[in-house]
Design a protein around this motif. Structure first.
Motif, PDB file in Angstrom:
ATOM      1  N   GLN A 181       0.816  -1.213   0.000  1.00 31.98           N
ATOM      2  CA  GLN A 181       0.000   0.000   0.000  1.00 31.98           C
ATOM      3  C   GLN A 181       0.856   1.273   0.000  1.00 31.98           C
ATOM      4  N   ASN A 182       2.148   1.120   0.294  1.00 37.83           N
ATOM      5  CA  ASN A 182       3.052   2.271   0.290  1.00 37.83           C
ATOM      6  C   ASN A 182       3.839   2.414  -1.012  1.00 37.83           C
ATOM      7  N   ALA A 183       3.561   1.557  -1.985  1.00 35.78           N
ATOM      8  CA  ALA A 183       4.275   1.650  -3.258  1.00 35.78           C
ATOM      9  C   ALA A 183       4.017   3.016  -3.888  1.00 35.78           C
ATOM     10  N   VAL A 184       5.053   3.576  -4.502  1.00 35.25           N
ATOM     11  CA  VAL A 184       4.966   4.947  -5.004  1.00 35.25           C
ATOM     12  C   VAL A 184       4.859   4.966  -6.523  1.00 35.25           C
ATOM     13  N   HIS A 185       4.064   5.902  -7.025  1.00 34.42           N
ATOM     14  CA  HIS A 185       3.985   6.197  -8.458  1.00 34.42           C
ATOM     15  C   HIS A 185       4.679   7.539  -8.629  1.00 34.42           C
ATOM     16  N   PHE A 186       5.905   7.515  -9.148  1.00 29.09           N
ATOM     17  CA  PHE A 186       6.801   8.655  -9.085  1.00 29.09           C
ATOM     18  C   PHE A 186       6.909   9.350 -10.443  1.00 29.09           C
ATOM     19  N   VAL A 187       6.500  10.615 -10.476  1.00 33.23           N
ATOM     20  CA  VAL A 187       6.497  11.400 -11.719  1.00 33.23           C
ATOM     21  C   VAL A 187       7.257  12.701 -11.461  1.00 33.23           C
ATOM     22  N   PRO A 188       8.589  12.650 -11.518  1.00 31.01           N
ATOM     23  CA  PRO A 188       9.391  13.815 -11.142  1.00 31.01           C
ATOM     24  C   PRO A 188       9.497  14.844 -12.262  1.00 31.01           C
ATOM     25  N   SER A 189       9.924  16.036 -11.878  1.00 36.70           N
ATOM     26  CA  SER A 189      10.345  17.046 -12.838  1.00 36.70           C
ATOM     27  C   SER A 189      11.858  17.146 -12.761  1.00 36.70           C
ATOM     28  N   PHE A 190      12.516  16.296 -13.516  1.00 35.59           N
ATOM     29  CA  PHE A 190      13.972  16.336 -13.605  1.00 35.59           C
ATOM     30  C   PHE A 190      14.350  17.242 -14.785  1.00 35.59           C
ATOM     31  N   PHE A 191      15.270  18.149 -14.551  1.00 34.92           N
ATOM     32  CA  PHE A 191      15.672  19.064 -15.610  1.00 34.92           C
ATOM     33  C   PHE A 191      16.834  18.454 -16.386  1.00 34.92           C
ATOM     34  N   ILE A 192      16.460  17.527 -17.252  1.00 31.30           N
ATOM     35  CA  ILE A 192      17.423  16.776 -18.053  1.00 31.30           C
ATOM     36  C   ILE A 192      16.906  16.673 -19.476  1.00 31.30           C
ATOM     37  N   ASP A 193      17.787  16.269 -20.365  1.00 32.08           N
ATOM     38  CA  ASP A 193      17.413  16.038 -21.754  1.00 32.08           C
ATOM     39  C   ASP A 193      16.456  14.843 -21.806  1.00 32.08           C
ATOM     40  N   PRO A 194      15.247  15.005 -22.343  1.00 32.39           N
ATOM     41  CA  PRO A 194      14.304  13.881 -22.370  1.00 32.39           C
ATOM     42  C   PRO A 194      14.839  12.646 -23.102  1.00 32.39           C
ATOM     43  N   SER A 195      15.814  12.849 -23.992  1.00 32.42           N
ATOM     44  CA  SER A 195      16.371  11.686 -24.704  1.00 32.42           C
ATOM     45  C   SER A 195      17.185  10.795 -23.781  1.00 32.42           C
ATOM     46  N   THR A 196      17.459  11.261 -22.554  1.00 35.68           N
ATOM     47  CA  THR A 196      18.212  10.447 -21.585  1.00 35.68           C
ATOM     48  C   THR A 196      17.300   9.792 -20.550  1.00 35.68           C
ATOM     49  N   PHE A 197      15.997   9.881 -20.728  1.00 38.37           N
ATOM     50  CA  PHE A 197      15.080   9.277 -19.757  1.00 38.37           C
ATOM     51  C   PHE A 197      15.336   7.784 -19.583  1.00 38.37           C
ATOM     52  N   ASN A 198      15.817   7.119 -20.632  1.00 44.05           N
ATOM     53  CA  ASN A 198      16.029   5.671 -20.533  1.00 44.05           C
ATOM     54  C   ASN A 198      17.128   5.320 -19.530  1.00 44.05           C
ATOM     55  N   GLN A 199      17.890   6.321 -19.076  1.00 38.91           N
ATOM     56  CA  GLN A 199      18.907   6.088 -18.058  1.00 38.91           C
ATOM     57  C   GLN A 199      18.305   6.056 -16.648  1.00 38.91           C
ATOM     58  N   TYR A 200      16.993   6.285 -16.568  1.00 38.84           N
ATOM     59  CA  TYR A 200      16.331   6.353 -15.267  1.00 38.84           C
ATOM     60  C   TYR A 200      15.310   5.230 -15.096  1.00 38.84           C
ATOM     61  N   ASP A 201      15.574   4.096 -15.725  1.00 43.72           N
ATOM     62  CA  ASP A 201      14.722   2.927 -15.541  1.00 43.72           C
ATOM     63  C   ASP A 201      14.626   2.590 -14.055  1.00 43.72           C
ATOM     64  N   GLY A 202      13.442   2.277 -13.622  1.00 41.93           N
ATOM     65  CA  GLY A 202      13.225   1.957 -12.229  1.00 41.93           C
ATOM     66  C   GLY A 202      12.976   3.169 -11.366  1.00 41.93           C
ATOM     67  N   VAL A 203      13.184   4.360 -11.920  1.00 41.13           N
ATOM     68  CA  VAL A 203      12.977   5.596 -11.174  1.00 41.13           C
ATOM     69  C   VAL A 203      11.654   6.234 -11.566  1.00 41.13           C
ATOM     70  N   MET A 204      11.458   6.451 -12.843  1.00 40.43           N
ATOM     71  CA  MET A 204      10.355   7.268 -13.334  1.00 40.43           C
ATOM     72  C   MET A 204       9.154   6.443 -13.761  1.00 40.43           C
ATOM     73  N   ASN A 205       8.004   6.772 -13.210  1.00 36.17           N
ATOM     74  CA  ASN A 205       6.735   6.254 -13.726  1.00 36.17           C
ATOM     75  C   ASN A 205       6.079   7.263 -14.664  1.00 36.17           C
ATOM     76  N   GLY A 206       6.803   8.307 -14.974  1.00 31.15           N
ATOM     77  CA  GLY A 206       6.313   9.370 -15.831  1.00 31.15           C
ATOM     78  C   GLY A 206       7.205  10.579 -15.682  1.00 31.15           C
ATOM     79  N   ALA A 207       6.780  11.708 -16.228  1.00 31.12           N
ATOM     80  CA  ALA A 207       7.594  12.915 -16.154  1.00 31.12           C
ATOM     81  C   ALA A 207       6.700  14.141 -16.148  1.00 31.12           C
ATOM     82  N   PHE A 208       7.176  15.163 -15.449  1.00 31.95           N
ATOM     83  CA  PHE A 208       6.501  16.452 -15.381  1.00 31.95           C
ATOM     84  C   PHE A 208       7.381  17.471 -16.101  1.00 31.95           C
TER      85      PHE A 208
END
Length: 493
Positions: free
Chosen positions: A178-205
């Motif tokens: 019940q404490n599992a998180v759905h994490f949608v951060p606003s990281f100020f990075i190049d969106p083409s590098t999102f694949n380097q954040y596997d396991g971190v991002m459930n989305g993006a702001f």
């Protein structure tokens, strides 16, 4: 490109009065609805750091006003102040007392919160576990929804950012079930590098998607070339450049980049948050926060950006309004209350609730896929308090970066229940009259130094709405620089 003469500038400004008078949308126009999916949400970013004197009652008022304006929840931006957890608790209590399904979630301000050790991550996890089962906590795909401002350099004492966020937050043993998180951060990075954040991002702001931040004085001068001085000396631009500036406002370009970046992240469907904001001006000295710039916010930024998100709603899960109460950056739409971050010089007397009143129309269109019927005639007007090129007599901070992009214009949006005549005046000798259709019409006219703002809606020879705020004057000789917006509105009811 030849230099623009004063006469040419004046002629072009007159022409731009009708350059973009009409919204492409009408209140009887309906768009094709998406296939059934997760409901769209509209939330507003609420700065807990500006709520020191708040009680549960203050939160209740904000929640009631936001809910009545078509907003479904608050993203609670939290920092490191020891008193902030108590304000967050009050917010959740007020939401529970509201009798509505108004949602809340934590947005960790990682530009303030420390994130260099495992203990720093414990603070974040505690927020998640404390509110995971609260009835007003936003849950998405079975996870406790959480977001950030920044955080792209956080390691929490691990070998990399990806390892830090996964081991200490998203995949930490405390955040399961019940404490599992759905994490949608606003990281100020190049969106083409999102694949380097596997396991971190459930989305993006896409925080910066709310403004055309790449449009700066420098970028504009590169387009102007040899006539760069025309920006400051004339206060207006050539027709082609003005059109380019106009076309840069509210676009979906960076949103598309974010969506494409998320496609490369493993896992199921990702949550995308698109930003919408009405303004940006901040004016802090190097001795304080050292922030003194504007983003281009002219050309009806707020309704235009809404229209873009609505027309692309199939690609946007949540629209997040920046902000409810960030007074320091002048993009608040809520009432001026709480504790300002030393921004009184450019905020006091500059109410923005006209933008809040406008929000309900666009929020409903975003959530349902259809623009609602307009049932009341209304006029919204906004403008800056002084000429963009004015010299302040007592301001040690100086003019904000990119001020040259501003137009000395009155911006107006008209909601009309039937065909009408609208008149906008900025002095006794400067006015323009426009025929408008039923629906939404966007208008602009040049401001007059020493003048005012006055808008009327008339139909069948009778005045329906008449708005002239008594406390607004467009100044030529301000004491301090203020590129915030004065917003006024009125309806027929």
């Amino acid at each position: 490109m030849r230099p623009v003469t004063l006469l040419q500038a004046a002629v072009f400004l007159s022409a731009t009065v009708q350059a973009f008078p009409h919204s492409p949308f009408r209140h009887r126009s309906h768009m094709k609805k998406d296939a059934p999916s997760t409901p769209k949400l509209v939330v507003a970013h609420h700065m807990v750091g500006n709520t020191y004197p708040y009680t549960v009652s203050n939160w209740a008022s904000d929640i009631a006003l936001a809910h009545a304006s078509g907003i479904d929840g608050f993203a609670l931006n939290i920092g490191s102040d020891a008193w902030q957890p108590a304000r967050v608790s009050d917010a959740y209590q007020a939401a529970a007392n509201s009798g509505t399904d108004f949602k809340l979630f934590i947005s960790f301000d990682m530009s303030i919160l420390p994130c260099s050790s495992p203990n720093d991550a414990q603070t974040l996890r505690n927020y998640i576990t404390q509110y995971a089962t609260h009835p007003n906590q936003l849950i998405v795909d079975g996870g406790v929804f959480a977001s950030t401002f920044s955080g792209e350099t956080c390691t929490f004492g691990q070998g990399s950012v990806q390892q830090g966020w996964t081991s200490q937050f998203t995949q930490n043993g405390e955040l399961t079930g019940q404490n599992a998180v759905h994490f949608v951060p606003s990281f100020f990075i190049d969106p083409s590098t999102f694949n380097q954040y596997d396991g971190v991002m459930n989305g993006a702001f896409n925080w910066n998607g709310g403004w055309p931040i790449d449009v700066t004085t420098a970028s504009t001068q590169s387009v102007l070339g040899g006539v760069a001085s025309a920006i400051s000396s004339l206060g207006s631009f050539t027709g082609s450049l003005l059109q380019n500036l106009n076309s840069s406002v509210g676009v979906f370009d960076t949103d598309t980049q974010y969506r494409n970046g998320l496609n490369a992240v493993s896992g199921g469907a990702k949550t995308y948050i698109g930003a919408v904001s009405p303004w940006f001006f901040t004016h802090y000295s190097p001795q304080t926060y050292n922030k003194n710039w504007i983003y281009l916010s002219d050309f009806h930024l707020y309704p235009t950006r809404w229209e873009t998100l609505i027309s692309n709603r199939a690609s946007v899960d949540i629209a997040e309004i920046i902000t409810w109460n960030d007074y320091g950056e002048s993009h608040y739409i809520g009432p001026i209350e709480g504790a300002q971050p030393n921004s009184q010089a450019w905020v006091d007397g500059f109410n923005h609730t006209g933008w809040l009143d406008m929000t309900n129309y666009y929020a409903q269109a975003f959530k349902t896929g259809s623009y609602p019927e307009i049932t009341e005639d209304k006029i919204y007007m906004w403008a800056r308090p002084h000429q963009k090129d004015a010299t302040a007599s007592n301001d040690g901070v100086g003019k904000p970066s990119n001020y040259e992009l501003d137009q000395d214009n009155l911006w107006a949006v008209v909601f009309a229940t039937a065909p009408s005549t609208v008149t906008l005046a900025t002095s006794d000798s400067n006015s323009q009259t426009f025929p408008v259709d039923a629906g939404v019409t966007k208008l602009t006219v040049p401001l007059t130094p020493g003048g005012y703002m006055h808008g009327t809606i008339a139909r069948n020879g009778a005045s329906v709405v008449d708005l002239r705020p008594a406390d607004y004057t467009f100044q030529s000789n301000p004491q301090t620089y203020n590129y915030n917006a004065y917003v006024a509105y009125s309806g027929s009811a």
